[in-house]
Design an enzyme around this catalytic site. Structure first.
Site, short mmCIF file in Angstrom:
data_model
loop_
_atom_site.label_atom_id
_atom_site.label_comp_id
_atom_site.label_asym_id
_atom_site.label_seq_id
_atom_site.Cartn_x
_atom_site.Cartn_y
_atom_site.Cartn_z
N HIS A 1 1.92 1.96 -6.91
CA HIS A 1 1.26 0.82 -6.29
C HIS A 1 0.35 0.17 -7.31
O HIS A 1 -0.26 0.85 -8.12
CB HIS A 1 0.44 1.26 -5.06
CG HIS A 1 0.10 0.12 -4.16
ND1 HIS A 1 -1.00 -0.67 -4.35
CD2 HIS A 1 0.76 -0.39 -3.09
CE1 HIS A 1 -1.02 -1.61 -3.42
NE2 HIS A 1 0.05 -1.47 -2.65
N ASP B 1 5.87 2.78 2.03
CA ASP B 1 7.30 2.63 2.28
C ASP B 1 8.07 3.94 2.16
O ASP B 1 9.25 4.00 2.48
CB ASP B 1 7.90 1.61 1.30
CG ASP B 1 7.41 0.21 1.61
OD1 ASP B 1 7.27 -0.10 2.80
OD2 ASP B 1 7.14 -0.55 0.67
N1 CMC Z 1 9.19 4.96 -10.63
C1 CMC Z 1 9.12 5.23 -11.96
N2 CMC Z 1 8.21 4.69 -12.80
C2 CMC Z 1 7.34 3.81 -12.26
C3 CMC Z 1 7.35 3.49 -10.90
C4 CMC Z 1 8.32 4.09 -10.08
N3 CMC Z 1 8.37 3.81 -8.78
N4 CMC Z 1 6.35 2.58 -10.65
C5 CMC Z 1 5.75 2.37 -11.83
N5 CMC Z 1 6.34 3.11 -12.81
C6 CMC Z 1 5.92 3.19 -14.21
C7 CMC Z 1 6.35 1.95 -14.97
O1 CMC Z 1 7.60 2.13 -15.59
C8 CMC Z 1 5.23 1.77 -15.95
O2 CMC Z 1 5.44 2.65 -17.03
P1 CMC Z 1 4.95 2.25 -18.53
O3 CMC Z 1 3.46 2.08 -18.43
O4 CMC Z 1 5.39 3.40 -19.35
O5 CMC Z 1 5.65 0.96 -18.84
C9 CMC Z 1 3.98 2.24 -15.20
O6 CMC Z 1 4.48 3.16 -14.21
C10 CMC Z 1 3.21 1.13 -14.53
O7 CMC Z 1 4.14 0.36 -13.75
P2 CMC Z 1 4.02 -1.21 -13.52
O8 CMC Z 1 5.36 -1.73 -13.14
O9 CMC Z 1 3.37 -1.84 -14.72
O10 CMC Z 1 3.01 -1.25 -12.31
P3 CMC Z 1 2.77 -2.42 -11.31
O11 CMC Z 1 1.43 -2.25 -10.77
O12 CMC Z 1 3.11 -3.73 -11.96
O13 CMC Z 1 3.89 -2.18 -10.17
C11 CMC Z 1 4.95 -1.44 -8.19
C12 CMC Z 1 3.61 -1.63 -8.92
C13 CMC Z 1 4.67 -1.04 -6.73
C14 CMC Z 1 5.74 -2.76 -8.18
C15 CMC Z 1 5.77 -0.33 -8.89
O14 CMC Z 1 5.06 0.90 -8.84
C16 CMC Z 1 7.16 -0.17 -8.31
O15 CMC Z 1 8.09 -0.86 -8.72
N6 CMC Z 1 7.36 0.80 -7.33
C17 CMC Z 1 8.61 0.96 -6.64
C18 CMC Z 1 8.76 -0.10 -5.55
C19 CMC Z 1 7.88 0.17 -4.36
O16 CMC Z 1 7.83 1.27 -3.83
N7 CMC Z 1 7.18 -0.88 -3.89
C20 CMC Z 1 6.36 -0.83 -2.67
C21 CMC Z 1 4.90 -1.06 -2.93
S1 CMC Z 1 3.88 -0.60 -1.51
C22 CMC Z 1 4.34 -1.72 -0.24
C23 CMC Z 1 3.79 -3.06 -0.47
O17 CMC Z 1 2.59 -3.27 -0.13
O18 CMC Z 1 4.51 -3.92 -0.95
#
Ligand code: CMC
Length: 431
Positions: free
Chosen positions: A308, A366
């Protein structure tokens, strides 16, 4: 805007600029850069808004480090345990817990707005039967502005109020109709003697051939799912609603924009993607393979339902959702559900893996919601529509808050331009 005493000094070359700092009632201080371009001639750069507050708000507060979520100051676990969705809707919209009379009046108003214009049925018939319900809902909600002309004047507070009530009331009807359409069953009209969650379950699952009895425990679980998704401050879809609204667009167009944004798998679409992932994993022995893929930088696969932007300790909604999953599966006699076994084992393995611990990746809301929804009989394609109907009140509350702020302006970010500088057009024969 809070009075500001503190300032920050920004120095560029040999010039210094004083920037005001605002102190919120909770959370980190906020540096006010609104006059920065006028004074210093520079923009700030923050793709993904990781450090940018886009508005003032009094609706929802999240402390991501501590795993706290408050609506108008009330913790989400208390609201999920003691309140119910329509009371939370009132709280989000009006800022305080209603008296018994206020709640009764509000519930009556919402109940009386649940039917949709009969002619809207024609819209549904224009879609293919195999359309994703989210595709139908985006279109039908946007099209409400073609039917409800008496609630599109955003400058009239009464019209704003009526639009809010209509959207909260009609979303379950429209979501259920989208579902019924895709399975080829007749639409089921709302019933005024049922509560919000029971009505939605009935509109989804009743068929004319037999009586449908709403199971009160499932209705309670449904209501709790709605409550847990009701608002989440300035997330992507809410920010989309606010940006659409900043141009003066009508409320139905703004909420349709929010629904479109929610659909993506990084946001509300994650509940569908998560359940599909759990099904693909299938058995606990395949978990290491998927964990390895999630950690592989060359592989775009992510563990859906994990991570998140704001929560870095735990998602308080996921804690309540997990308890609810246990209760619902127990009630339905499917506590040994293989998907739940895979989910629990995946959570255990991921939480003990340094990759996820170091990046502070925890199960989000989720992760468990899909298991409950599937056990209730919803197909995966209905998971994100259920998120959308629950979040409608949050979008609407934020929209109303924005419009009642006299200082609101059109949202218009700037950019870090890295393209070509000016050059002359070349005629086609010279290229
Ligand atoms: N699985 C594996 N690695 C992950 C994941 C994951 N689910 N989420 C983040 N990472 C890693 C990512 O690769 C990155 O690594 P590095 O720093 O080495 O590049 C690091 O963690 C930070 O990730 P980010 O993409 O920069 O983080 P963000 O804050 O931009 O993204 C997120 C947040 C929710 C989009 C992401 O965690 C994600 O894609 N999760 C899976 C989708 C999901 O479950 N979404 C629902 C969110 S909760 C419901 C809502 O309110 O929408």
């Amino acid at each position: 805007m809070s009075d500001t005493q503190k300032t920050a000094t920004l120095t560029i070359d040999d010039k210094s600029f004083e920037l005001p700092i605002h102190s919120p009632t909770a959370g980190p201080d906020v540096l006010d850069i609104r006059k920065l371009y006028g004074q210093a001639g520079v923009f700030t750069y923050d793709p993904g808004f990781t450090s940018t507050a886009s508005c003032e708000s009094t609706i929802t507060y999240i402390d991501g480090e501590e795993g706290i979520l408050l609506h108008r100051g009330y913790p989400i676990d208390q609201l999920a345990g003691k309140s119910h969705y329509l009371e939370v809707c009132f709280l989000l919209l009006y800022g305080y817990l209603p008296t018994a009379t206020e709640l009764e009046n509000f519930e009556t108003t919402i109940t009386r707005h649940t039917m949709v214009h009969e002619q809207m049925i024609n819209f549904f018939r224009g879609f293919r039967r195999d359309a994703h319900p989210m595709a139908i809902i985006v279109g039908v909600i946007g099209a409400m502005s073609a039917f409800y002309h008496d609630s599109t004047d955003i400058n009239d507070p009464r019209q704003r109020e009526v639009a809010s009530h209509r959207l909260i009331a009609k979303m379950p009807t429209i979501a259920a109709m989208a579902y019924k359409y895709t399975v080829g069953q007749p639409f089921v009209y709302p019933r005024n003697d049922l509560d919000y969650a029971s009505n939605f379950l009935r509109m989804c699952f009743a068929v004319p051939a037999e009586e449908y009895e709403v199971n009160p425990i499932l209705a309670r679980a449904m209501d709790r799912i709605f409550t847990l998704h009701a608002d989440h401050e300035q997330n992507a879809s809410t920010s989309t609603v606010r940006l659409a609204s900043s141009s003066g667009a009508n409320p139905f167009a703004c909420i349709a924009a929010g629904i479109a944004c929610l659909w993506g798998p990084a946001h509300g679409g994650a509940n569908q993607a998560c359940l599909e992932m759990l099904k693909e994993i299938g058995t606990p022995d395949r978990i290491p393979e998927f964990i390895a893929r999630a950690k592989d930088k060359e592989d775009p696969f992510r563990l859906m339902g994990f991570g998140h932007r704001v929560y870095k300790n735990h998602d308080p909604r996921a804690t309540v959702m997990k308890q609810s999953a246990d209760e619902v599966l127990d009630l339905l006699g499917v506590e040994d559900n293989p998907l739940l076994q895979v989910a629990k084992e995946l959570e255990r393995v991921a939480l003990s893996d340094p990759y996820f611990a170091d990046k502070k990746l925890f199960p989000n809301v989720d992760f468990y919601s899909g298991i409950i929804l599937e056990a209730m009989g919803f197909p995966t394609s209905m998971f994100t529509p259920i998120f959308a109907l629950s979040r409608t009140v949050g979008w609407i509350s934020q929209w109303k808050e924005q419009l009642s702020d006299p200082a609101h302006k059109i949202g218009r970010p700037r950019q870090l331009y890295l393209g070509e500088t000016e050059r002359d057009y070349s005629d086609i024969e010279n290229r």
